[in-house]
Design an enzyme around this catalytic site. Structure first.
Site, PDB file in Angstrom:
ATOM      1  CG  ASN A 107       0.022   0.059   1.938  1.00  0.00           C
ATOM      2  OD1 ASN A 107       1.011   0.305   2.312  1.00  0.00           O
ATOM      3  ND2 ASN A 107      -0.526  -0.420   3.829  1.00  0.00           N
ATOM      4  CB  ILE A 108       0.292   4.816  -0.353  1.00  0.00           C
ATOM      5  CG1 ILE A 108      -0.839   4.655   1.034  1.00  0.00           C
ATOM      6  CG2 ILE A 108      -1.204   5.183  -1.415  1.00  0.00           C
ATOM      7  CD1 ILE A 108      -1.846   5.828   1.159  1.00  0.00           C
ATOM      8  CB  CYS A 165      -5.260  -1.042  -4.842  1.00  0.00           C
ATOM      9  SG  CYS A 165      -6.521   0.361  -5.110  1.00  0.00           S
ATOM     10  CG  ASP A 198      -9.951   3.892  -1.045  1.00  0.00           C
ATOM     11  OD1 ASP A 198     -10.990   3.475  -0.472  1.00  0.00           O
ATOM     12  OD2 ASP A 198      -9.833   5.100   0.367  1.00  0.00           O
TER      13      ASP A 198
END
Length: 834
Positions: free
Chosen positions: A406-407, A482, A484
């Site tokens: 993820n980010i 993913c 959102d």
């Protein structure tokens, strides 16, 4: 040796090397000096090495100008500054100001007096706060971004340029990706249309009013869906998808009929809740039957259905409609598809599912693959927060997890990269990469670079995109999401489209791709780039729940859940930069497949963080329209297209356009199949190490200059070279560099064809050379026979060599001269071929 330059000479040199300001910019602060002892400003590295420079601070950027021409000037836009640390004491100078950038490189500026260092420090802080903090009674900070001032002067200077805001049009793009032949918009003629010809009649552009309660403000108001997907059906599905980001069509393969779609995760939760509407729209979207009328939709989801119709009754999957290859267009839709579900369909058994899959395989019917960018563990953990994922049983599809981080993981990895770059930057005496130490070979730069995890992120992105392309080439439709659907989803869909559609590998197509899959579909550029500022709209003010991504659960190596939160709710992460790195790897592996060079990627990344253009301001398209960004700023694509057109003029140096570009010819496969092996992925040196001291010093060597020219296309000396030869040389150099491994099947086939051509040219040249040698020998013998006297006087000296040569060239026979006439250009081409 030479005398060192005086302070006046250095000052004049700094003035001459200062670049011209961009339209609308003006100087705020300026330092120009002489040598190291008197210069008010010097650049210092990790070893406190001092070099005289000039410093120019404008409303838009900070410019470091070097007197030494071996070094390129350094520019960091004001909005790209992440942090300015308070001046501190250093060894040689009195004070040092450390500027931490969002770009790969940082700045350390030293001053002799505290007054000058504090002047720079306060000036940068004030300029930054001017556009990030609200002032009572004044316009919102968003309108004080440099993009608005830049647009006023830009429009005055460049009036006849292509407008970048009009580059992407959803109707034109839909026509392009669905048509192999002509069919007019709105046509209801199905005869002769279908897979391999034209799929435009099976799709439409949905226009959803964004003011409708419950629909996503992050989506564009108009997007592509199958023609049978009604507005009522789409609005119903919005309540079951995170952020109401419903499945939408990104690309269509006319050859196989496969659809590439994107969305966000389903809100299944721990109870694994189902939505009949969501299953229907996925079946319609991904298993689209190219038959007259398309896939039938239950009556309760028709736009004219009465209010209160059941919209989400649990049921089993719809039967997959037959493809055009399995069913002629003249046949009608089987009644079983539109009939009410049987009792057995409510909960199909394992045997029924297996029989259904066998039936699909037997008749070669299309199937659906849902690609979840997350790992299955992370997707399962998201159920605790109301998220989740699709199941094969409910959606009659195959679900693939791509294990992309993820980010937060990407941000942590980038921090390690920046620290590594800073440690090795301006540090020439570090020999860890040159001499193996006792800790083994992984103690240097490349070993540390691999430990950051950045290469692994890029590798997984390329691998996931290649998996998507492979499935689509086999006729499978793919849905990608993913959490959102605005970070990893954009990475995967845009990379897959780059691999499968050559249009996106042109300059105009690449700009269209970014606008389509990143800007319009709601990638949060303002938040991810760290320049989220307040505007007049609620979305721009960044209220909790609207712009903030679900704080996704991550799982560490021990299986423990981890959550990352920030106090402001804003979550910056270099997601777009990571995708640009992946595109760079593709250009490196396929240099002739792209019309543009890595220089274009570097320019776009700098535009993202600089706020010079309105393209990357705000998070969503609705914000850009509501805040007047599109009306009052310039699109980045306007500047890119303008510069690309300038490069086409005679005498202009290439920067963005590649001279190695070879458009796809008829009969060639347009699909790129990159190597996702970690040993094929390299450091983006031209960008990450752009201002490294050692790299700048190496530029004085011819070989490094040639490498720079090959990448940036600054030298057009070989502009007239045969494109086949340049293609083969470039591909062979890449192949040798990659250890002899073939880059692709298409490249291998092209090698064989070119080798055959070169062999033929070599044989022809050898034959021609043999013939010319024979003619020249005959000519010399004839000249000697004609000019030599039959008897020679005894007192006459023998002729000298010079006189003999002079006699040979006085007047050769005309017939022989015509036979030996060879165009020098032809000889030059033959030598080039050899």
């Amino acid at each position: 040796g030479d005398m060192p330059p005086s302070a006046e000479e250095i000052s004049e040199s700094l003035k001459a090397r200062t670049p011209a300001l961009v339209p609308g910019d003006q100087i705020v602060l300026e330092y120009r000096g002489g040598d190291v002892e008197t210069c008010p400003c010097v650049l210092t590295g990790k070893e406190n090495s001092a070099r005289p420079v000039g410093l120019v601070v404008t409303c838009y950027t900070v410019i470091v100008v070097f007197h030494d021409q071996r070094y390129d000037n350094i520019e960091i836009p004001i909005m790209a500054i992440d942090e300015v640390r308070e001046p501190r004491k250093i060894a040689r100078m009195a004070e040092e100001v450390h500027i931490i950038s969002k770009l790969p490189w940082d700045l350390r500026i030293g001053f002799h007096t505290k007054r000058e260092s504090m002047g720079l420090y306060n000036n940068l802080l004030f300029t930054k706060k001017l556009v990030t903090q609200s002032v009572p009674g004044q316009a919102p900070p968003l309108t004080r971004l440099f993009a608005f001032d830049h647009a006023k002067k830009y429009k005055e200077m460049y009036k006849d340029v292509e407008e970048g805001w009009d580059l992407y049009d959803v109707d034109q793009e839909l026509d392009r990706i669905t048509r192999a032949g002509g069919v007019k918009e709105g046509s209801t003629e199905w005869e002769g249309k279908g897979i391999g010809s034209c799929l435009r009649p099976w799709f439409r552009v949905a226009h959803i009013d964004k003011d409708d309660e419950g629909f996503s403000p992050t989506y564009p108001s108009r997007f592509v869906v199958p023609r049978n997907a009604t507005d009522k059906l789409i609005k119903t599905v919005a309540g079951y998808r995170s952020r109401a980001r419903v499945p939408m069509v990104s690309w269509v393969s006319v050859k196989t009929g496969a659809i590439l779609a994107r969305s966000s995760q389903p809100l299944a939760g721990y109870s694994n809740a189902r939505s009949h509407a969501d299953e229907v729209v996925c079946e319609t979207l991904l298993a689209q039957a190219y038959i007259p009328g398309g896939t039938p939709i239950p009556a309760c989801f028709h736009d004219d259905a009465p209010e209160g119709s059941p919209a989400a009754s649990p049921r089993g999957p719809l039967g997959p409609p037959p493809s055009l290859a399995a069913m002629p267009p003249s046949l009608t839709v089987p009644p079983s598809l539109s009939a009410p579900p049987r009792k057995s369909e409510l909960s199909p058994s394992v045997a029924e599912i297996a029989a259904m899959k066998q039936q699909q395989e037997k008749h070669k019917r299309p199937y659906t693959v849902i690609f979840d960018a997350r790992s299955q563990i992370a997707a399962t953990a998201n159920r605790a927060r109301g998220g989740g994922f699709e199941t094969s049983k409910n959606y009659n599809c195959k679900v693939v997890f791509l294990h992309m981080e993820n980010i937060h993981a990407v941000k942590a990895s980038w921090r390690k990269c920046k620290k590594l770059i800073d440690n090795f930057n301006n540090n020439i005496s570090n020999l860890k990469d040159q001499v193996p130490g006792p800790q083994g070979p992984n103690t240097g730069f490349f070993g540390d670079w691999e430990k950051t995890g950045w290469v692994l992120h890029v590798q997984r992105l390329l691998y996931g995109s290649s998996r998507i392309v492979d499935e689509m080439l086999q006729g499978a439709s793919c849905l990608v999401h993913c959490s959102d659907g605005w970070d990893r989803t954009s990475q995967l869909t845009s990379t897959a489209m780059l691999l499968i559609d050559p249009f996106y590998r042109t300059i105009k197509g690449f700009c269209t791709l970014i606008e389509k899959e990143w800007c319009v579909t709601g990638h949060k550029f303002a938040e991810r780039s760290g320049h989220q500022v307040e505007g007049t709209m609620a979305a721009s003010k960044f209220k909790e729940g609207l712009g903030n991504e679900m704080d996704e659960t991550t799982i560490d190596s021990k299986g423990i859940e981890k959550h990352t939160k920030t106090g402001s709710g804003i979550e910056p992460s270099p997601v777009f930069l990571q995708w640009m790195d992946a595109v760079f790897q593709l250009i490196r592996q396929f240099p002739t497949a792209f019309e543009f060079t890595p220089a274009l990627l570097e320019f776009i990344v700098e535009c993202v963080y600089s706020c010079r253009f309105g393209t990357f301001i705000c998070n969503f398209d609705k914000e850009r329209i509501g805040e007047g960004v599109k009306e009052n700023t310039i699109s980045a694509w306007t500047e890119v297209l303008r510069l690309a057109e300038e490069e086409k003029k005679p005498g202009k140096k290439r920067r963005f356009t590649s001279k190695y570009f070879q458009p796809v010819q008829r009969g060639q496969s347009p699909v790129l199949r990159p190597s996702c092996n970690g040993k094929r992925l390299v450091v983006w040196e031209s960008f990450y190490l752009k201002h490294d001291t050692e790299l700048n010093q190496l530029k004085q060597y011819p070989f490094v200059q040639d490498l720079k020219t090959a990448e940036g296309n600054d030298d057009d000396s070989s502009e007239d070279e045969d494109p086949n030869h340049s293609y083969l040389r470039q591909q062979l150099s890449e192949n040798i560099f990659n250890g002899g491994e073939a880059i692709s099947a298409d490249a291998k086939s092209h090698y064989e064809d070119q080798i055959k051509v070169l062999r033929g040219q070599l044989e022809a040249a050898h034959t021609e050379i043999t013939r010319l040698h024979g003619l020249m020998k005959d000519q010399q013998q004839q000249q000697q026979h004609q000019q030599a006297p039959k008897t020679r006087r005894s007192s006459e000296p023998p002729p000298t060599h010079s006189s003999t040569v002079e006699a040979e060239h006085k007047s050769p026979p005309k017939a022989t001269q015509a036979k030996l006439h060879v165009d020098p250009k032809d000889l030059k081409v033959e030598r080039g071929s050899l």
